[in-house]
Design a protein around this motif. Structure first.
Motif, PDB file in Angstrom:
ATOM      1  N   UNK A   1       0.821  -1.194   0.000  1.00  0.00           N
ATOM      2  CA  UNK A   1       0.000   0.000   0.000  1.00  0.00           C
ATOM      3  C   UNK A   1       0.869   1.264   0.000  1.00  0.00           C
ATOM      4  N   UNK A   2       2.007   1.159   0.682  1.00  0.00           N
ATOM      5  CA  UNK A   2       2.925   2.301   0.729  1.00  0.00           C
ATOM      6  C   UNK A   2       3.467   2.616  -0.663  1.00  0.00           C
ATOM      7  N   UNK A   3       3.709   1.577  -1.455  1.00  0.00           N
ATOM      8  CA  UNK A   3       4.205   1.771  -2.809  1.00  0.00           C
ATOM      9  C   UNK A   3       3.188   2.510  -3.671  1.00  0.00           C
ATOM     10  N   UNK A   4       1.924   2.275  -3.423  1.00  0.00           N
ATOM     11  CA  UNK A   4       0.873   2.978  -4.151  1.00  0.00           C
ATOM     12  C   UNK A   4       0.923   4.476  -3.860  1.00  0.00           C
ATOM     13  N   UNK A   5       1.110   4.833  -2.597  1.00  0.00           N
ATOM     14  CA  UNK A   5       1.195   6.256  -2.236  1.00  0.00           C
ATOM     15  C   UNK A   5       2.416   6.923  -2.864  1.00  0.00           C
ATOM     16  N   UNK A   6       3.524   6.215  -2.887  1.00  0.00           N
ATOM     17  CA  UNK A   6       4.742   6.766  -3.497  1.00  0.00           C
ATOM     18  C   UNK A   6       4.529   6.954  -4.997  1.00  0.00           C
ATOM     19  N   UNK A   7       3.897   5.993  -5.634  1.00  0.00           N
ATOM     20  CA  UNK A   7       3.628   6.107  -7.063  1.00  0.00           C
ATOM     21  C   UNK A   7       2.681   7.242  -7.380  1.00  0.00           C
ATOM     22  N   UNK A   8       1.646   7.395  -6.573  1.00  0.00           N
ATOM     23  CA  UNK A   8       0.703   8.497  -6.785  1.00  0.00           C
ATOM     24  C   UNK A   8       1.357   9.852  -6.540  1.00  0.00           C
ATOM     25  N   UNK A   9       2.247   9.908  -5.557  1.00  0.00           N
ATOM     26  CA  UNK A   9       2.966  11.155  -5.295  1.00  0.00           C
ATOM     27  C   UNK A   9       3.885  11.500  -6.464  1.00  0.00           C
ATOM     28  N   UNK A  10       4.551  10.490  -7.014  1.00  0.00           N
ATOM     29  CA  UNK A  10       5.422  10.730  -8.166  1.00  0.00           C
ATOM     30  C   UNK A  10       4.604  11.173  -9.370  1.00  0.00           C
ATOM     31  N   UNK A  11       3.443  10.579  -9.566  1.00  0.00           N
ATOM     32  CA  UNK A  11       2.569  10.975 -10.670  1.00  0.00           C
ATOM     33  C   UNK A  11       2.085  12.414 -10.491  1.00  0.00           C
TER      34      UNK A  11
ATOM     35  N   UNK B   1       3.553  14.814  -8.751  1.00  0.00           N
ATOM     36  CA  UNK B   1       4.687  15.723  -8.931  1.00  0.00           C
ATOM     37  C   UNK B   1       5.023  15.872 -10.410  1.00  0.00           C
ATOM     38  N   UNK B   2       4.962  14.780 -11.140  1.00  0.00           N
ATOM     39  CA  UNK B   2       5.236  14.840 -12.573  1.00  0.00           C
ATOM     40  C   UNK B   2       4.217  15.678 -13.317  1.00  0.00           C
ATOM     41  N   UNK B   3       2.945  15.535 -12.972  1.00  0.00           N
ATOM     42  CA  UNK B   3       1.903  16.337 -13.607  1.00  0.00           C
ATOM     43  C   UNK B   3       2.067  17.818 -13.298  1.00  0.00           C
ATOM     44  N   UNK B   4       2.479  18.128 -12.077  1.00  0.00           N
ATOM     45  CA  UNK B   4       2.706  19.533 -11.718  1.00  0.00           C
ATOM     46  C   UNK B   4       3.842  20.128 -12.546  1.00  0.00           C
ATOM     47  N   UNK B   5       4.891  19.356 -12.744  1.00  0.00           N
ATOM     48  CA  UNK B   5       6.036  19.844 -13.516  1.00  0.00           C
ATOM     49  C   UNK B   5       5.673  19.998 -14.989  1.00  0.00           C
ATOM     50  N   UNK B   6       4.939  19.034 -15.534  1.00  0.00           N
ATOM     51  CA  UNK B   6       4.537  19.121 -16.943  1.00  0.00           C
ATOM     52  C   UNK B   6       3.599  20.308 -17.151  1.00  0.00           C
ATOM     53  N   UNK B   7       2.674  20.507 -16.220  1.00  0.00           N
ATOM     54  CA  UNK B   7       1.766  21.652 -16.325  1.00  0.00           C
ATOM     55  C   UNK B   7       2.512  22.972 -16.285  1.00  0.00           C
ATOM     56  N   UNK B   8       3.506  23.052 -15.425  1.00  0.00           N
ATOM     57  CA  UNK B   8       4.300  24.282 -15.345  1.00  0.00           C
ATOM     58  C   UNK B   8       5.089  24.514 -16.626  1.00  0.00           C
TER      59      UNK B   8
ATOM     60  N   UNK C   1       6.080  28.991  -9.074  1.00  0.00           N
ATOM     61  CA  UNK C   1       5.744  28.889  -7.660  1.00  0.00           C
ATOM     62  C   UNK C   1       4.593  27.940  -7.413  1.00  0.00           C
ATOM     63  N   UNK C   2       3.581  28.007  -8.254  1.00  0.00           N
ATOM     64  CA  UNK C   2       2.443  27.093  -8.119  1.00  0.00           C
ATOM     65  C   UNK C   2       2.895  25.664  -8.393  1.00  0.00           C
ATOM     66  N   UNK C   3       3.775  25.477  -9.365  1.00  0.00           N
ATOM     67  CA  UNK C   3       4.289  24.139  -9.663  1.00  0.00           C
ATOM     68  C   UNK C   3       5.088  23.589  -8.488  1.00  0.00           C
ATOM     69  N   UNK C   4       5.896  24.423  -7.877  1.00  0.00           N
ATOM     70  CA  UNK C   4       6.650  23.988  -6.700  1.00  0.00           C
ATOM     71  C   UNK C   4       5.707  23.595  -5.579  1.00  0.00           C
ATOM     72  N   UNK C   5       4.648  24.367  -5.389  1.00  0.00           N
ATOM     73  CA  UNK C   5       3.649  24.026  -4.374  1.00  0.00           C
ATOM     74  C   UNK C   5       3.009  22.680  -4.692  1.00  0.00           C
ATOM     75  N   UNK C   6       2.720  22.435  -5.965  1.00  0.00           N
ATOM     76  CA  UNK C   6       2.128  21.157  -6.364  1.00  0.00           C
ATOM     77  C   UNK C   6       3.064  19.985  -6.103  1.00  0.00           C
ATOM     78  N   UNK C   7       4.340  20.172  -6.400  1.00  0.00           N
ATOM     79  CA  UNK C   7       5.317  19.103  -6.154  1.00  0.00           C
ATOM     80  C   UNK C   7       5.441  18.821  -4.659  1.00  0.00           C
ATOM     81  N   UNK C   8       5.514  19.870  -3.870  1.00  0.00           N
ATOM     82  CA  UNK C   8       5.636  19.677  -2.412  1.00  0.00           C
ATOM     83  C   UNK C   8       4.391  19.012  -1.854  1.00  0.00           C
ATOM     84  N   UNK C   9       3.203  19.435  -2.309  1.00  0.00           N
ATOM     85  CA  UNK C   9       1.964  18.827  -1.831  1.00  0.00           C
ATOM     86  C   UNK C   9       1.905  17.344  -2.223  1.00  0.00           C
ATOM     87  N   UNK C  10       2.352  17.029  -3.439  1.00  0.00           N
ATOM     88  CA  UNK C  10       2.345  15.626  -3.877  1.00  0.00           C
ATOM     89  C   UNK C  10       3.321  14.789  -3.053  1.00  0.00           C
ATOM     90  N   UNK C  11       4.479  15.333  -2.790  1.00  0.00           N
ATOM     91  CA  UNK C  11       5.460  14.581  -2.010  1.00  0.00           C
ATOM     92  C   UNK C  11       5.080  14.483  -0.542  1.00  0.00           C
TER      93      UNK C  11
END
Length: 73
Positions: A1-11, A13-20, A58-68
């Motif tokens: 279950x922990x791996x699922x959370x890590x994968x979702x967080x990576x996804x 963070x990746x979406x935040x970076x692509x959007x930015x 700045x919004x992208x950084x906030x998205x990455x931090x929130x995801x992580x």
């Protein structure tokens, strides 16, 4: 279950970076179009472009931090 959370967080963070990246690209392209139309206003356009790009990053950084932070859930 922990791996699922890590994968979702990576996804998330990746979406935040692509959007930015898309947002900054659109800002830069629009600024170049505006400068091509009105070269005398290039200073004001460039200043507004830099401020807008900084806000998007700045919004992208906030998205990455929130995801992580979701990993620490």
């Amino acid at each position: 279950m922990e791996l699922l959370y890590v994968g979702l967080a990576a996804l998330g963070a990746g979406l935040a970076v692509v959007g930015a990246a898309i947002g900054v690209g659109k800002i830069g392209g629009s600024a170049m179009d505006a400068i091509a139309r009105q070269p005398e206003a290039s200073g004001k356009i460039q200043t507004a472009m830099i401020i807008a790009a900084a806000l998007v990053e700045g919004v992208a950084l906030f998205g990455v931090v929130a995801a992580l932070l979701g990993v620490l859930r």
